[in-house]
Enzyme design. Structure first.
Site, PDB file in Angstrom:
ATOM      1  N   ASP A 164       0.853  -1.189   0.000  1.00  0.00           N
ATOM      2  CA  ASP A 164       0.000   0.000   0.000  1.00  0.00           C
ATOM      3  C   ASP A 164       0.885   1.234   0.000  1.00  0.00           C
ATOM      4  OD1 ASP A 164      -1.840   2.003   0.384  1.00  0.00           O
ATOM      5  OD2 ASP A 164      -2.348   1.435   2.442  1.00  0.00           O
ATOM      6  N   LYS A 208       1.844   7.774   0.791  1.00  0.00           N
ATOM      7  CA  LYS A 208       2.311   7.748   2.170  1.00  0.00           C
ATOM      8  C   LYS A 208       3.676   8.428   2.185  1.00  0.00           C
ATOM      9  CE  LYS A 208      -0.134   3.601   3.642  1.00  0.00           C
ATOM     10  NZ  LYS A 208      -1.052   4.291   4.577  1.00  0.00           N
ATOM     11  N   ASP A 244       0.159  -5.087   4.785  1.00  0.00           N
ATOM     12  CA  ASP A 244      -1.227  -4.677   4.535  1.00  0.00           C
ATOM     13  C   ASP A 244      -2.075  -5.814   3.947  1.00  0.00           C
ATOM     14  OD1 ASP A 244      -2.960  -2.630   5.016  1.00  0.00           O
ATOM     15  OD2 ASP A 244      -2.672  -1.634   3.079  1.00  0.00           O
ATOM     16  N   ASP A 287      -5.572   6.613  -0.372  1.00  0.00           N
ATOM     17  CA  ASP A 287      -4.927   5.789   0.655  1.00  0.00           C
ATOM     18  C   ASP A 287      -5.956   5.036   1.504  1.00  0.00           C
ATOM     19  OD1 ASP A 287      -2.901   4.652   2.071  1.00  0.00           O
ATOM     20  OD2 ASP A 287      -2.365   6.460   3.208  1.00  0.00           O
ATOM     21  N   GLU A 327      -7.758   2.644   0.636  1.00  0.00           N
ATOM     22  CA  GLU A 327      -8.005   1.674  -0.429  1.00  0.00           C
ATOM     23  C   GLU A 327      -8.550   0.350   0.082  1.00  0.00           C
ATOM     24  OE1 GLU A 327      -5.187   2.008   1.104  1.00  0.00           O
ATOM     25  OE2 GLU A 327      -4.843  -0.110   1.540  1.00  0.00           O
ATOM     26  N   ARG A 353     -10.785  -0.402   2.282  1.00  0.00           N
ATOM     27  CA  ARG A 353     -12.255  -0.456   2.357  1.00  0.00           C
ATOM     28  C   ARG A 353     -12.879  -0.597   0.971  1.00  0.00           C
ATOM     29  NH1 ARG A 353     -12.445   5.275   5.361  1.00  0.00           N
ATOM     30  NH2 ARG A 353     -10.472   4.424   6.126  1.00  0.00           N
TER      31      ARG A 353
END
Ligand code: BES
Ligand code: MN
Ligand code: ZN
Length: 491
Positions: free
Chosen positions: A265, A272, A285, A344, A346, A348
């Site tokens: 991620d 990030k 992740d 970010d 992502e 969900r």
């Protein structure tokens, strides 16, 4: 290393290293321990005096008995107060015995611990789990194994001669936890969406369960616009993983387990950035998917009378000319539209389509596990997962399972009012709300993709990884979730 149940009474056991549990009420020495002390000509008492051993929980004392004795080394395992004994005490004591005897270069270890709550099966399982998980080490990515130490050949659990099924259970659960740990620990150039799919296929083959991997086109046909949106900037194709375990008898229940499977991620265009973003840790992740696959490996061996679906929408969240723009609107497979105001958030999006898919299977209950929010770590720290569910019965089942499994979680509120923060001017909803209560709004977002099936969500962003050494975890990937999932399915 082999695990066995000893049929010897504790005082007759002979071997290399004898590890015996001591509660505070065993001091001054009484019962079997007093007899052991006599048999060893006062050596136990000598050790206790020498190191001022008080039997506090998680304390230990070791002494050399010598080659003329029934065993070479003696380990006292402090268990704390008799009334505070728990399964976790047994798991930790089993772990300590295994670790210490390895350090003492013992080949054959005997572990003698009291029964917890008159439940010999769960006690045996906990001791064995602790030992197996403590002994797991991962040198896959070292050119030379760091730990060329001695390996234990054999562990004998003393006092539970009839608990062979519990021992097998511990081995099956540990297999699942170790698989999950190794998937999480492996770097993102090794564990890719394709590798997760391959792992699912291996489990299916080894343990004779069903597997289906949906590629991008198949996901497109199902309308999984949220999942595919997340994956679209990556050079690595997404894989939608669906394993099914079916019992030979009519299932008592049908369940689904869904794991967030982001093999990396980056944050996407909402990259990030900066200290504390933890971008370099974002291989973890896929911890939810790892727990899901670990549970599948264990369940496929245990063969309970429950049908279980194991699902993960696996992808990478990357950046390219084809990346989601912050502000894009995607449509999930239930027709709902989502304004992606933050790329970010992502996980969900991938879970939305996975939840819709799971519900269509007609299961009685489903649970998702996800390293979903930094906010859950702020709320609960790195050792406790957050549990959200609108269904009190299901929430209680999962709380009970986690208690037996020794994986901490805490139920959190699904405060509907907070969903107001997710309102979009142009779509059905945004994917992120205000900063405060970020773990709650994430759970509320997921809830939009569940119609009527009992559902629970576990945010395991904290416990997926462990920075410190503890009883049965080396620093690194924990394999969190597998034990609770297995216990839940069996309950
Ligand atoms: N995978 C992260 C959550 C995460 C962050 C786990 C740090 C472990 C450590 C997730 O995809 C994410 O980026 N969440 C955002 C949500 C925000 C944009 C609303 C977060 O928590 O910052
Ligand atoms: Mn993210
Ligand atoms: Zn993420």
């Amino acid at each position: 290393m082999d695990l066995h149940l000893s049929t010897q009474p504790p005082l007759d056991w002979t071997g290399d290293c004898f590890a015996v549990g001591v509660t505070e009420s065993d001091l001054p020495l009484t019962g079997t321990l007093a007899e052991l002390n006599e048999k060893l000509s006062g050596l136990v008492q000598e050790l206790i005096d020498e190191v001022e051993f008080k039997a506090a929980a998680d304390t230990h004392a070791t002494i050399r008995v010598g080659n003329s004795g029934p065993f070479r080394k003696l380990i006292l395992l402090g268990l704390g107060k008799q009334e505070d004994l728990s399964l976790e005490t047994m798991r930790r004591a089993g772990a300590a015995a295994a670790r210490l005897s390895k350090k003492e270069k013992c080949k054959v270890l005997g572990i003698s611990l009291p029964v917890w709550n008159d439940n010999a099966a769960l006690t045996t399982q906990a001791i064995a789990e602790g030992a197996l998980l403590a002994l797991h080490e991962d040198n896959r990515f070292k050119s030379e194994a760091e730990d060329k130490q001695f390996t234990l050949d054999r562990i004998e659990i003393i006092g539970f001669p009839n608990e062979a099924p519990a021992l097998a259970r511990a081995q099956q659960v540990a297999d699942g936890v170790i698989l999950a740990r190794e998937l999480v620990a492996a770097p993102p150039n090794v564990v890719t969406p394709a590798k997760l799919a391959e792992t699912a296929e291996d489990i299916a083959q080894q343990h004779s369960i069903e597997v289906e991997i949906l590629d991008r086109e198949a996901c497109m046909a199902l309308g999984m616009g949220a999942f595919l949106g997340v994956s679209q900037a990556s050079d690595l194709p997404p894989k939608f993983i669906h394993l099914t375990y079916r019992p030979s008898e009519t299932p008592r229940r049908k369940l689904a387990i869904i794991g967030k499977g982001l093999t990396f991620d980056s944050g996407g265009l909402n990259i990030k950035a900066g200290a504390g973003s933890m971008i370099e840790m974002m291989k973890f992740d896929m911890g939810g998917a790892a727990a899901t696959l670990g549970a599948a490996k264990a369940i496929a061996q245990i063969k309970p009378d429950v049908e279980v679906h194991f699902i993960s929408a696996a992808a990478e969240n990357m950046i390219s000319g084809n990346a989601l723009h912050p502000g894009d609107i995607v449509t999930a497979s239930n027709g709902k539209t989502i304004e992606v105001n933050n790329t970010d958030a992502e996980g969900r999006l991938t879970l939305a389509d996975a939840l819709v898919f799971a519900e269509k299977l007609g299961v009685d209950a489903m649970i998702d596990l996800a390293t979903l929010t930094g906010a859950s770590i702020i709320a609960l720290g790195d050792s406790i997962a957050g549990l959200w569910s609108p269904d009190d019965t299901l929430a209680k089942e999962i709380e009970a399972a986690s208690g037996v499994a020794g994986e901490k979680l805490w139920r959190m509120p699904l405060e509907e009012k907070y969903f107001e923060g997710m309102k979009s001017l142009v779509a059905d909803m945004k994917n992120t709300g205000p900063r405060f209560g970020g773990a709650i709004t994430a759970a509320l977002f997921l809830k939009q993709f569940v119609k009527e099936t009992a559902w629970a969500h576990l945010d395991m962003a904290g416990p997926v990884w462990n920075d410190r050494e503890n009883a049965y975890n080396s620093p690194g990937a924990t394999g969190y979730g597998v034990r609770t999932l297995v216990q839940w399915v069996l309950s």
